[in-house]
Design an enzyme around this catalytic site. Structure first.
Site, mmCIF file in Angstrom:
data_model
loop_
_atom_site.group_PDB
_atom_site.id
_atom_site.type_symbol
_atom_site.label_atom_id
_atom_site.label_comp_id
_atom_site.label_asym_id
_atom_site.label_seq_id
_atom_site.Cartn_x
_atom_site.Cartn_y
_atom_site.Cartn_z
ATOM 1 N N ASP A 145 0.878 -1.175 0.000
ATOM 2 C CA ASP A 145 0.000 0.000 0.000
ATOM 3 C C ASP A 145 0.912 1.221 0.000
ATOM 4 O OD1 ASP A 145 -2.401 1.686 0.455
ATOM 5 O OD2 ASP A 145 -3.308 -0.261 0.881
ATOM 6 N N HIS A 166 -2.897 3.268 -4.518
ATOM 7 C CA HIS A 166 -2.206 2.728 -3.336
ATOM 8 C C HIS A 166 -0.748 2.390 -3.665
ATOM 9 C CE1 HIS A 166 -5.718 2.633 -0.711
ATOM 10 N NE2 HIS A 166 -6.411 2.301 -1.789
ATOM 11 N N GLU A 197 -9.808 2.577 -5.024
ATOM 12 C CA GLU A 197 -9.425 3.947 -4.681
ATOM 13 C C GLU A 197 -8.240 4.458 -5.510
ATOM 14 O OE1 GLU A 197 -10.834 4.006 -0.043
ATOM 15 O OE2 GLU A 197 -8.848 3.205 -0.457
HETATM 16 C C1 ACM Z 1 -10.905 -0.787 0.488
HETATM 17 O O1 ACM Z 1 -11.382 -0.829 1.611
HETATM 18 N N1 ACM Z 1 -10.324 0.318 0.045
HETATM 19 C C2 ACM Z 1 -10.962 -1.919 -0.405
#
Ligand code: ACM
Length: 528
Positions: free
Chosen positions: A174, A249, A311
């Protein structure tokens, strides 16, 4: 069945009047291809507390394990405990592993003690026929926001296995840390696995607006360590599904290799939230992703692999001329770049014989790649849409499957990311959405919980947030949909005594669980 606290609840259980006592002279026999592994698992689970080493026995052995060698994938088992011995049979090796976990639950809780205990090792006479409702009974652990020491990953596998949870989804990268060591790109861990310090307090708490702890944090796993973990988990019917979460991420990866990004050098991120810095999708960057995946697939034999996809803001792509040119060259709008990337990467994974899984954002901006499985996290909407279109889905809507939410409204609860999500909420969850056409229900592979670790730096905190909600989700995933809290409560109490023996830091119950008001089966969430 008070003294038969099997959790998750088996499909069929008949209690007899007798009992069986095991002692140091009790023997074990196995037949069929999976029997040797099953015998050794049984020994490793029983011996530390009981001293029952299960000397090899023949036809008259006290415990007889039978792999019928009919179906490698079947998780079904039949377990018969009679005063003269135990017989556990299964169509294949997976069922034997499941049955061994049930057999262990029939013994006194002290069997879970890591050290020797003096007890009468008595089992009730019982006949159990059992198989799971869902094939995907999962748990996601984020080891990026806070690194998990390797020994905790083993402990986590043990906890999943004792609840017959069979998928360990490992979130390996991440913005705040890259944890998978690759041979080809060493800076991913030399640089990407370490951040200078970490945000203090809740991201939204203005009182902590610019407070950091001043302490470097990081860590990573060598491939040899992960291979050993994969084998350990596999022997316990737990498949590790690796996740490499891109093209969002990505800040830790970009910190290691700035040429992957859009804006020049970045550090490994120190704070939380949705990060605007994403991969550029130049050909060399896409090749980087494929190279990384080749190494990941070499370590993790799982049929399913998780390519992330959540995201991913498009602001950098929209403001970068090179990415606008790239989108034009590919014939897609800038907003369609992520979908193009997902299809490109999915094709690479599919060509390697794997099935790509992605967060529900992969439904957006174009066509879902054939063979993809969608993990529905922003509620159930994505899962319903994907299953209705004929794709497989794993249901993990943030409520009630996100275990980084508060377990109670008590002011004493440790800092958590957000809303209330109680044990009762989890127990009331039904993974097949009522809005899904019945003929599409088969596309719901199952469900899982997630443990995001922004606010969970320590393993003990992970245990606290996981348990006992994990016990409830295990039952949702394994057992028939008709559930009653009042019936669950005594079995959960039995399970908590086992967690005590293991020294796990579960959240204690506030008191007796309320029995369910009215009706039997729980189809929807519980009312407060
Ligand atoms: C997530 O909770 N961003 C998959």
């Amino acid at each position: 069945m008070d003294d038969v606290a099997v959790l998750p609840r088996p499909a069929r259980l008949r209690r007899g009047g007798g009992q069986l006592v095991l002692d140091a002279t009790s023997t074990v026999s196995g037949s069929g291809p999976g029997a040797d592994a099953a015998v050794s698992l049984l020994r490793s689970l029983l011996a530390p507390a009981t001293g029952l080493w299960g000397a090899p026995g023949g036809e008259g052995a006290a415990i007889r394990l039978l792999d019928e060698d009919r179906d490698l994938r079947s998780e079904r088992y039949v377990l018969r405990v009679r005063p003269d011995g135990i017989e556990l049979s299964s169509p294949g090796p997976l069922g034997l592993v499941n049955g061994i976990q049930t057999l262990r639950q029939l013994l006194p809780p002290a069997v879970y003690s890591p050290g020797p205990r003096r007890e009468a090792w008595v089992l009730p006479e019982v006949e159990i026929e059992d198989e799971p409702r869902f094939s995907w009974r999962g748990a996601m652990l984020d080891v990026s926001r806070h690194f998990a020491p390797l020994d905790f990953l083993y402990r986590f596998v043990d906890v999943l296995a004792m609840h017959k949870l069979n998928v360990f989804h490992l979130h390996l990268n991440d913005d705040q840390g890259w944890r998978f060591a690759t041979h080809r790109y060493p800076r991913l861990v030399e640089v990407g696995a370490w951040r200078a310090e970490t945000k203090v307090g809740h991201q939204r708490d203005k009182a902590f607006a610019d407070r950091y702890d001043g302490t470097p944090h990081g860590g990573y796993y060598e491939q040899s360590q992960l291979r050993a973990l994969v084998a350990y988990a596999a022997a316990r019917n737990v498949t590790i599904v690796p996740e490499i979460d891109l093209p969002g991420h990505a800040q830790a990866a970009i910190a290691a290799y700035p040429e992957l990004g859009n804006v020049g050098p970045l550090e490994v991120w120190r704070r939380w939230g949705v990060n605007p810095h994403v991969l550029n999708l130049e050909a060399a960057t896409v090749q980087f992703c494929k190279d990384v995946w080749d190494e990941v697939m070499d370590v993790f034999p799982s049929p399913y692999v998780h390519l992330g996809g959540d995201e991913c803001p498009t602001s950098e792509w929209r403001s970068t001329p090179a990415m606008q040119r790239r989108a034009t060259a590919l014939g897609v709008p800038v907003e369609g770049l992520q979908n193009w990337f997902t299809r490109e990467l999915s094709a690479h994974l599919l060509a390697a014989g794997r099935l790509p899984v992605g967060w529900d954002e992969i439904l957006e901006g174009g066509e879902l790649p054939k063979g993809a499985t969608v993990m529905s996290w922003r509620g159930e909407k994505g899962g319903i849409a994907a299953a209705s279109a004929g794709f497989d889905v794993v249901m993990c809507p943030d409520y009630p499957c996100y275990f980084d939410h508060y377990q109670s409204s008590s002011p004493d609860e440790p800092l958590a990311i957000g809303r209330l999500n109680t044990l009762e909420d989890v127990y009331g969850y039904e993974p097949v959405p009522a809005a899904l056409a019945p003929e599409r229900a088969g596309h719901v592979l199952g469900t899982q919980f997630t443990l995001w670790r922004e606010y969970l730096p320590e393993s003990r905190q992970v245990e606290y947030m996981a348990l006992p909600r994990l016990c409830a989700l295990a039952e949702v995933a394994w057992s028939a949909p008709e559930r009653e809290l009042g019936e669950f409560a005594p079995r959960l109490s039995g399970q908590l005594r086992r967690l005590d023996e293991l020294g796990l830091n579960y959240r204690p119950l506030d008191g007796p669980l309320p029995s369910q008001r009215g009706g039997t089966g729980v189809r929807r969430r519980f009312d407060p």
